[in-house]
Design a protein around this motif. Structure first.
Motif, PDB file in Angstrom:
ATOM      1  N   LEU A 130       0.818  -1.213   0.000  1.00 57.14           N
ATOM      2  CA  LEU A 130       0.000   0.000   0.000  1.00 57.14           C
ATOM      3  C   LEU A 130       0.851   1.262   0.000  1.00 57.14           C
ATOM      4  O   LEU A 130       0.382   2.328  -0.409  1.00 57.14           O
ATOM      5  CB  LEU A 130      -0.931   0.005   1.218  1.00 57.14           C
ATOM      6  CG  LEU A 130      -2.015  -1.064   1.261  1.00 57.14           C
ATOM      7  CD1 LEU A 130      -2.765  -0.990   2.576  1.00 57.14           C
ATOM      8  CD2 LEU A 130      -2.983  -0.893   0.094  1.00 57.14           C
ATOM      9  N   CYS A 131       2.074   1.152   0.483  1.00 60.59           N
ATOM     10  CA  CYS A 131       2.965   2.321   0.530  1.00 60.59           C
ATOM     11  C   CYS A 131       3.724   2.536  -0.763  1.00 60.59           C
ATOM     12  O   CYS A 131       4.384   3.574  -0.926  1.00 60.59           O
ATOM     13  CB  CYS A 131       3.972   2.176   1.677  1.00 60.59           C
ATOM     14  SG  CYS A 131       3.234   1.875   3.293  1.00 60.59           S
ATOM     15  N   LEU A 132       3.661   1.574  -1.675  1.00 60.28           N
ATOM     16  CA  LEU A 132       4.452   1.648  -2.895  1.00 60.28           C
ATOM     17  C   LEU A 132       3.636   2.240  -4.024  1.00 60.28           C
ATOM     18  O   LEU A 132       2.399   2.193  -4.019  1.00 60.28           O
ATOM     19  CB  LEU A 132       4.963   0.258  -3.272  1.00 60.28           C
ATOM     20  CG  LEU A 132       5.776  -0.469  -2.184  1.00 60.28           C
ATOM     21  CD1 LEU A 132       6.166  -1.859  -2.660  1.00 60.28           C
ATOM     22  CD2 LEU A 132       7.017   0.341  -1.806  1.00 60.28           C
ATOM     23  N   GLY A 133       4.322   2.780  -5.002  1.00 56.01           N
ATOM     24  CA  GLY A 133       3.652   3.400  -6.132  1.00 56.01           C
ATOM     25  C   GLY A 133       3.727   2.571  -7.396  1.00 56.01           C
ATOM     26  O   GLY A 133       2.750   1.915  -7.771  1.00 56.01           O
ATOM     27  N   PRO A 134       4.861   2.557  -8.093  1.00 61.53           N
ATOM     28  CA  PRO A 134       4.966   1.814  -9.349  1.00 61.53           C
ATOM     29  C   PRO A 134       4.803   0.312  -9.154  1.00 61.53           C
ATOM     30  O   PRO A 134       5.090  -0.240  -8.091  1.00 61.53           O
ATOM     31  CB  PRO A 134       6.380   2.157  -9.846  1.00 61.53           C
ATOM     32  CG  PRO A 134       6.738   3.426  -9.145  1.00 61.53           C
ATOM     33  CD  PRO A 134       6.065   3.348  -7.816  1.00 61.53           C
ATOM     34  N   VAL A 135       4.360  -0.354 -10.196  1.00 61.37           N
ATOM     35  CA  VAL A 135       4.142  -1.797 -10.140  1.00 61.37           C
ATOM     36  C   VAL A 135       5.460  -2.543  -9.985  1.00 61.37           C
ATOM     37  O   VAL A 135       5.529  -3.569  -9.301  1.00 61.37           O
ATOM     38  CB  VAL A 135       3.397  -2.263 -11.416  1.00 61.37           C
ATOM     39  CG1 VAL A 135       3.209  -3.776 -11.408  1.00 61.37           C
ATOM     40  CG2 VAL A 135       2.043  -1.562 -11.522  1.00 61.37           C
ATOM     41  N   ARG A 136       6.521  -2.025 -10.572  1.00 60.68           N
ATOM     42  CA  ARG A 136       7.809  -2.714 -10.461  1.00 60.68           C
ATOM     43  C   ARG A 136       8.299  -2.730  -9.020  1.00 60.68           C
ATOM     44  O   ARG A 136       8.961  -3.681  -8.586  1.00 60.68           O
ATOM     45  CB  ARG A 136       8.845  -2.063 -11.372  1.00 60.68           C
ATOM     46  CG  ARG A 136       9.223  -0.634 -11.017  1.00 60.68           C
ATOM     47  CD  ARG A 136      10.313  -0.127 -11.944  1.00 60.68           C
ATOM     48  NE  ARG A 136      10.761   1.221 -11.589  1.00 60.68           N
ATOM     49  CZ  ARG A 136      10.185   2.317 -11.996  1.00 60.68           C
ATOM     50  NH1 ARG A 136       9.126   2.235 -12.802  1.00 60.68           N
ATOM     51  NH2 ARG A 136      10.642   3.502 -11.615  1.00 60.68           N
ATOM     52  N   HIS A 137       7.980  -1.694  -8.263  1.00 60.90           N
ATOM     53  CA  HIS A 137       8.353  -1.704  -6.850  1.00 60.90           C
ATOM     54  C   HIS A 137       7.594  -2.798  -6.093  1.00 60.90           C
ATOM     55  O   HIS A 137       8.142  -3.414  -5.180  1.00 60.90           O
ATOM     56  CB  HIS A 137       8.072  -0.339  -6.223  1.00 60.90           C
ATOM     57  CG  HIS A 137       8.947   0.749  -6.738  1.00 60.90           C
ATOM     58  ND1 HIS A 137       8.787   2.087  -6.406  1.00 60.90           N
ATOM     59  CD2 HIS A 137      10.017   0.703  -7.589  1.00 60.90           C
ATOM     60  CE1 HIS A 137       9.709   2.802  -7.007  1.00 60.90           C
ATOM     61  NE2 HIS A 137      10.465   1.991  -7.741  1.00 60.90           N
ATOM     62  N   MET A 138       6.340  -3.017  -6.474  1.00 61.07           N
ATOM     63  CA  MET A 138       5.583  -4.101  -5.850  1.00 61.07           C
ATOM     64  C   MET A 138       6.199  -5.457  -6.204  1.00 61.07           C
ATOM     65  O   MET A 138       6.271  -6.357  -5.351  1.00 61.07           O
ATOM     66  CB  MET A 138       4.118  -4.053  -6.308  1.00 61.07           C
ATOM     67  CG  MET A 138       3.409  -2.761  -5.961  1.00 61.07           C
ATOM     68  SD  MET A 138       1.694  -2.748  -6.552  1.00 61.07           S
ATOM     69  CE  MET A 138       1.224  -1.060  -6.138  1.00 61.07           C
TER      70      MET A 138
END
Length: 470
Positions: free
Chosen positions: A136-144
């Motif tokens: 929930l704290c992440l933005g871009p999909v690659r970070h997920m």
């Protein structure tokens, strides 16, 4: 029943989505306790855990679920723009989970936690729930995606290094990869949906504020066009009257009479600008209501056949459409709005109904408007009643169904005389009828009367002067 559900129905669409998302993640606390908290007390092949070890695992699961819920709440605050991104809190939760899992691996090797099934379920389960909150704290999909790979690596490597079996470590890593992809997609989509809904809500509010600003600019432009020339003429004629008066010229009075006429005309024109008589057209307002409500995400159904209405009736009904459209945008949380125009025998009926009115607020608004109707110029429903009253029309406003509000305007159509022209409503009766020429405006009549009074006064002064000289 409406009071029990009012806490939900009175919220906007963005508020409902936010509340639903928050409580969904808050429910992960009992879910985690139910799924992981009961495993230490299950009977395994390697024997039961000691009471101290079982209680310790349950306490850890409870603390971890609360930490994840707190992190999810702060992350949702960031998604809605209420807080900064909780980077430190996320790092603290991730670090605590990693250290606890490493400690559990050491207890596993030491024989304090002999059941591999319980150990794997607690270690892998806490990692997945941590991943759910961190995403929930992440933005871009690659970070997920990096977060999922990092969780699988941080779970499988300590198991393998501690000597708890490569097969167990590989199975745990694969399980976290599969479960992490699903939970990350779910959490990421929830955060994205919440941000989109909040952005749409802000765009809707911005559109309403821009509409108000545009109306203010229109009013300022019209006021400048009306008053600019008239004030300039008044200033010039006043200056000319002062100069003529200082020289004792009788033309000064004529100039002041002209100033009086222009001032009265300006007053009438300003009143027309304030009331918006010059631009309130029914067809234009209907199309504008359809476009504005549609842009705000409100389904607007307009059923208005083309009717041959007098200009004053069209203007009054156009103002009803404009004012009710503004109220739909500013108040409540409407999803649908219906505008119906019908011709009745001897009258025309306009109905505007929406399903986004708060029951208590709508009733209070109608009552307040009713109490203020007929007491001079006003805004809102009171102002609409005043405008409709000018054409002998009536306005009814109030709740029509639970969470629905209806405004009904009825205007009688003027009858046709022998000449075939529309007959205008009769003027209100006066105690003392005013004497004036047919078709003469009031301002012209007042100007003429002022000139006659001055001419009579000057005539009497000249006769008195002649008598004195004689």
């Amino acid at each position: 029943m409406s009071r029990l559900t009012g806490w939900w129905s009175r919220r906007s669409s963005a508020g409902k989505v936010e509340l639903y998302t928050r409580w969904t993640f808050h429910l992960f606390v009992p879910i985690e306790l139910f799924l992981l908290g009961g495993s230490p007390f299950s009977h395994g092949e390697h024997g039961d855990l000691s009471t101290e070890a079982a209680v310790g695992l349950v306490l850890w699961v409870g603390v971890h679920s609360v930490l994840c819920a707190f992190l999810a709440s702060r992350a949702l605050d960031h998604a809605t723009g209420k807080r900064e991104r909780p980077v430190r809190l996320a790092a603290a939760v991730v670090g605590t989970t990693f250290c606890a899992d490493l400690f559990l691996n050491l207890l596993w090797v030491g024989g304090v936690l002999p059941d591999p099934g319980v150990n794997v379920s607690v270690i892998a389960g806490t990692s997945i729930f941590t991943l759910c909150a961190v995403v929930l704290c992440l933005g871009p999909v690659r970070h997920m995606a990096y977060a999922v790979l990092g969780a699988a690596f941080a779970t499988g490597v300590p198991m393998a290094v501690a000597g708890n079996g490569l097969d167990v470590a590989a199975g745990s890593a694969v399980g976290i990869l599969v479960g992490g992809v699903f939970i990350s997609a779910t959490s990421g989509f929830s955060s994205w949906l919440l941000r989109i809904v909040q952005e749409l809500e802000r765009s809707r509010d911005l559109k309403a504020r821009l509409a108000v600003a545009e109306e203010r600019l229109r009013f300022g432009r019209d006021l400048h066009d009306v008053m600019g020339r008239n004030l300039s003429v008044i200033a010039l004629k006043s200056e000319l009257a002062v100069q003529l008066s200082r020289r004792g010229r009788p033309e000064a009075v004529d100039q002041m009479v002209e100033v009086q006429r222009i001032a009265q005309e300006s007053q009438r024109e300003v009143r027309e600008v304030v009331r918006g008589y010059r631009e309130a057209d029914l067809r234009v307002e209907l199309e504008g209501a359809r476009g504005v409500l549609g842009a705000a995400g409100i389904a607007c159904a307009v059923d208005a056949p083309v009717l041959d209405l007098p200009p004053e009736v069209q203007s009054a009904l156009g103002w009803v459409v404009r004012e009710t459209t503004t109220n739909v945008l500013r108040h409540g949380d409407a999803r649908r709005c219906a505008i119906v125009l019908r011709a009745e025998p001897g009258a025309v009926l306009l109905t505007v109904e929406n399903d986004g009115a708060e029951e208590r607020g709508a009733t209070a608004g109608a009552t307040d408007a009713s109490s203020r109707a007929g007491h001079g110029p006003g805004s809102g429903l009171a102002g609409l009643r005043e405008r409709l009253g000018a054409v002998d029309g009536t306005l009814d406003a109030g709740p029509s169904a639970p969470h629905s509000f209806r405004v009904t305007a009825r205007v009688p159509l003027p009858r046709t005389g022998r000449t075939g022209t529309a007959r205008t409503p009769a003027a209100p009766a006066r105690a003392l009828p005013e004497k004036r020429e047919p078709g003469e405006p009031r301002e012209t009549r007042e100007t003429r009367e002022s000139g006659e009074i001055y001419e009579g006064h000057e005539s009497r002064k000249s006769h008195e002067k002649e008598g004195t000289v004689a």
